[in-house]
Design an enzyme around this catalytic site. Structure first.
Site, PDB file in Angstrom:
ATOM      1  N   THR A 283       0.855  -1.197   0.000  1.00 36.56           N
ATOM      2  CA  THR A 283       0.000   0.000   0.000  1.00 36.56           C
ATOM      3  C   THR A 283       0.886   1.241   0.000  1.00 36.56           C
ATOM      4  O   THR A 283       1.832   1.345   0.782  1.00 36.56           O
ATOM      5  CB  THR A 283      -0.938  -0.011   1.225  1.00 36.56           C
TER       6      THR A 283
ATOM      7  N   CYS B 106      26.255   8.590   7.835  1.00 35.51           N
ATOM      8  CA  CYS B 106      26.358   7.143   8.007  1.00 35.51           C
ATOM      9  C   CYS B 106      25.417   6.734   9.123  1.00 35.51           C
ATOM     10  O   CYS B 106      25.330   7.425  10.138  1.00 35.51           O
ATOM     11  CB  CYS B 106      27.804   6.789   8.349  1.00 35.51           C
TER      12      CYS B 106
END
Ligand code: PLP
Length: 339
Positions: A191, A280
């Site tokens: 969805t 990161c």
């Protein structure tokens, strides 16, 4: 203390147009796959956003597949497809590609690098183009670029985090990884993130308008003035990508030996958000893989910080960053001398 945000390449501030579109979409009850009026209303939000994205990226006659991120778009286009790229690509592309040269149709080439901001040639017929950092900052037209597949990410141009798109030339297809419900023409089941997609569409439209209005030329002037000042005061400074075509908003520089991690923390304490190359997930700072691939040594690659700005960044904000950074630089120099 008022914080100054100078990390637009990691993620850009949410645009008011995107916020408004998302708030409106939050009140949309239906599942876009349902046939009733509520479902059709949700579907209409997605299709409006698809049109906005297509127009903004100049993708006439192309297919837009909404995904959860550019990372997912890269996986959808590249996983198991035998593509090649260089080490300069973002990790989400590098992970699916080999380092052996291949013909253009099987090559992944970024349009602009997230760390240095360097802009690259992407020849017609290139199989895959990572336009994540370029879109919204420099003119980009999927159709005129002549590439077969490209990707963008909403949060890099003022949309929400967690929404991306893969753009496919007509006739080019992908092997779906997420299967089941058959959403997105069977290319990406699940969805749809109606709210995120609505925000992405509105942000793409606004980003394209900003580019036409010349806002990024002012960004570039501000960046250049900032770099000139740093260079004047720090002759040993290395500015990466300064001699080649570069995004207007990115400044990536190093004083070899002054660790990036230290600088980022010092600047954070002083009220500035900057980063050491790419963001990161671990929050750890490592020597830049990109700079090492460009031939820089470990010490230089571990000393680079990135200042990336946007149209709402003021010259005064950059000045105050330069003041704070130069103050710390003097301390670093004194420490180095004392050793
Ligand atoms: N490609 C480039 C050049 C990027 O800078 C980024 C984000 O840092 C990505 C891909 C991944 O985008 P996303 O955050 O949507 O997964």
């Amino acid at each position: 203390m008022k914080r100054v945000y100078l990390d637009w390449n990691a993620t850009a501030p949410l645009r008011p147009e995107a916020r408004a579109a998302m708030l409106a979409a939050m009140d949309c009850l239906g599942n876009p796959s349902s046939v009733h009026a509520e479902g059709r209303a949700a579907k209409a939000i997605i299709e409006r956003a698809r049109g906005q994205v297509a127009e903004a990226v100049g993708a006439s006659g192309a297919d837009i597949v909404f995904t959860s991120s550019a990372t997912e778009a890269a996986a959808l286009a590249l996983a198991g497809q035998g593509f090649a790229s260089t080490e300069l690509e973002h990790g989400c592309v590098a992970v699916w590609t080999s380092r052996t040269p291949a013909d253009p149709a099987k090559t992944a080439q970024q349009l602009a690098n997230n760390e240095t901001g360097e802009i690259y040639e992407v020849p017609e017929g290139t199989g895959f183009c990572d336009a994540v950092q370029a879109f919204g900052k420099i003119p980009y037209g999927f159709a005129w670029s002549g590439v077969e597949r490209a990707m963008i990410s909403a949060h890099k141009f003022g949309g929400p985090k967690g929404a991306g798109a893969l753009i496919l030339k007509q006739g080019v297809d992908v092997v779906a990884a997420l299967r089941g419900g058959g959403q997105e023409m069977g290319r990406r089941s699940g969805t749809e993130n109606v709210i995120g997609i609505a925000g992405m569409g509105a942000a793409a439209q606004a980003a394209a308008k900003d580019l036409e209005n010349g806002l990024w030329q002012i960004v570039e002037q501000n960046r250049n003035v900032f770099e000139e000042r740093l260079l004047n005061e720090v002759p040993e400074l290395i500015i990466f990508g300064s001699g080649v075509a570069r995004l207007p908003n990115t400044s990536y520089f190093a004083v070899p030996g002054w660790k990036a991690e230290t600088q980022v923390m010092q600047m954070d304490l002083a009220g500035f958000a900057v980063s050491a190359g790419s963001a990161c997930s671990s929050g750890k700072v490592k020597a830049s893989r990109v700079l090492k691939a460009m031939g820089y040594d470990e010490i230089t690659a571990g000393s680079a910080i990135r200042v990336s700005i946007g149209p709402s960044t003021t010259a005064a904000e950059l000045e105050s960053f330069a003041d704070a950074w130069l103050k710390e630089y003097k301390r670093f120099k004194a420490r180095r001398k004392g050793k």
